[in-house]
Design an enzyme around this catalytic site. Structure first.
Site, PDB file in Angstrom:
ATOM      1  N   GLY A 159       1.827 -16.661  -6.968  1.00 18.07           N
ATOM      2  CA  GLY A 159       2.112 -16.000  -8.229  1.00 18.07           C
ATOM      3  C   GLY A 159       1.972 -16.959  -9.389  1.00 18.07           C
ATOM      4  O   GLY A 159       2.918 -17.674  -9.729  1.00 18.07           O
ATOM      5  N   CYS A 189       0.837  -1.208   0.000  1.00 15.17           N
ATOM      6  CA  CYS A 189       0.000   0.000   0.000  1.00 15.17           C
ATOM      7  C   CYS A 189       0.871   1.256   0.000  1.00 15.17           C
ATOM      8  O   CYS A 189       1.994   1.242   0.503  1.00 15.17           O
ATOM      9  CB  CYS A 189      -0.877   0.026   1.251  1.00 15.17           C
ATOM     10  SG  CYS A 189      -1.988  -1.368   1.412  1.00 15.17           S
TER      11      CYS A 189
END
Length: 301
Positions: A241, A128
């Site tokens: 991933g 973030c």
């Protein structure tokens, strides 16, 4: 009988499969498969206050994956505890809450409120932007990553997993820094930064212009980073991933992961989690492995 159990920072998972944050909804996902079959569920990001997320369009398909710029839309921690967590607690699996924040104070506020709940672990999303530092991502700066880890660890009564971004020059530096500040585990990788342009309208597809790139195309990058981080730190690793098959799970564990998270595949196929689990069990049987430890020991460099 294959023993798929794994211990992550003192929390026993029945198997290494978990959901990737942002791709799982207990009410919706449970309509398609038995959530109890998973080792753990990782929730979407939860912030101290409701976040609206980014404007639409905010999802785009790409070769071998997808782009998203959802912007961590969520109802906030108070609504999560009151309305979502009771439903999640109906399942017999471990619960990991992904924590989002725009400042250290916001992270800590969420962590404090989760301290008194039934959740098992916290996954701290340090991708973030840090508002107080001009929008720099916590996870791209060693000092900022260290600071948020240190402050969250100081107040958390739950084990903390620090989720790393791949959008850095050397991911092992960040991994070693958060381990030094008390991270109980590390998850990697978050999405790569990507972009897609509509060549007929001559405009970016996403309203946000850029977004997180996920899916099978990023798997070699994720495997490489898990391999590097495994050799740099001692804490448990959750690899993610581009996992889409049981053999993908095996590849991450061979690279050094202790558990895995599955995201984009479950958006493509709602029952992907169970399919991948069954494929992984078939893989273990095919190679006569009785435990995850045996699989890890088979890796040859």
């Amino acid at each position: 009988m294959i023993d798929l159990s794994v211990n992550i920072a003192g929390v026993e998972l029945k198997n290494p499969l978990t959901t990737a944050s942002g791709t799982f909804s207990a009410p919706d996902s449970s309509k398609f498969y038995d959530v109890n079959e998973l080792g753990a569920i990782i929730t979407k990001g939860v912030a101290s206050v409701p976040w609206d997320g980014n404007p639409v369009p905010r999802i785009a398909e790409t070769y071998g994956g997808m782009l998203n710029a959802i912007g961590l839309q969520n109802p906030g921690i108070d609504v999560f505890i009151k309305e979502e967590l009771p439903f999640i607690n109906n399942f017999n699996t471990k619960v990991i809450v992904n924590v989002a924040g725009r400042s250290v104070e916001e992270y800590c506020n969420v962590v404090e409120k989760l301290n008194e709940t039934s959740v098992d672990m916290l996954e701290i999303n340090i991708s973030c932007p840090n508002v107080k530092q001009g929008g720099i991502g916590f996870g791209t700066d060693v000092e900022l990553a260290s600071m948020v880890t240190r402050e969250v660890k100081r107040i958390s009564k739950k084990p903390i997993i620090i989720k790393l971004t791949p959008n850095v020059t050397n991911i092992t530096e960040i991994a070693k820094a958060v381990e030094a500040e008390g991270a109980d585990a590390i998850s990697l990788i978050n999405t790569l930064l990507g972009m897609k342009i509509d060549v007929n309208s001559f405009k970016p597809i996403l309203a946000n212009k850029m977004g997180g790139f996920s899916g099978p195309a990023i798997k070699p990058v994720a495997v490489r980073m898990v391999y590097q981080v495994r050799r740099a730190v001692n804490v448990p690793l959750i690899g993610l991933g581009g996992i889409a098959t049981g053999e993908d799970v095996a590849e991450f564990i061979l690279a050094g992961a202790d558990a895995v998270s599955i995201g984009t595949a479950a958006l493509v196929n709602p029952v992907a989690m169970i399919n991948i689990k069954n494929e992984f069990i078939e893989y273990m049987n095919r190679h006569n492995f009785n435990s995850l430890a045996q699989l890890k020991q088979a890796f040859q460099e």
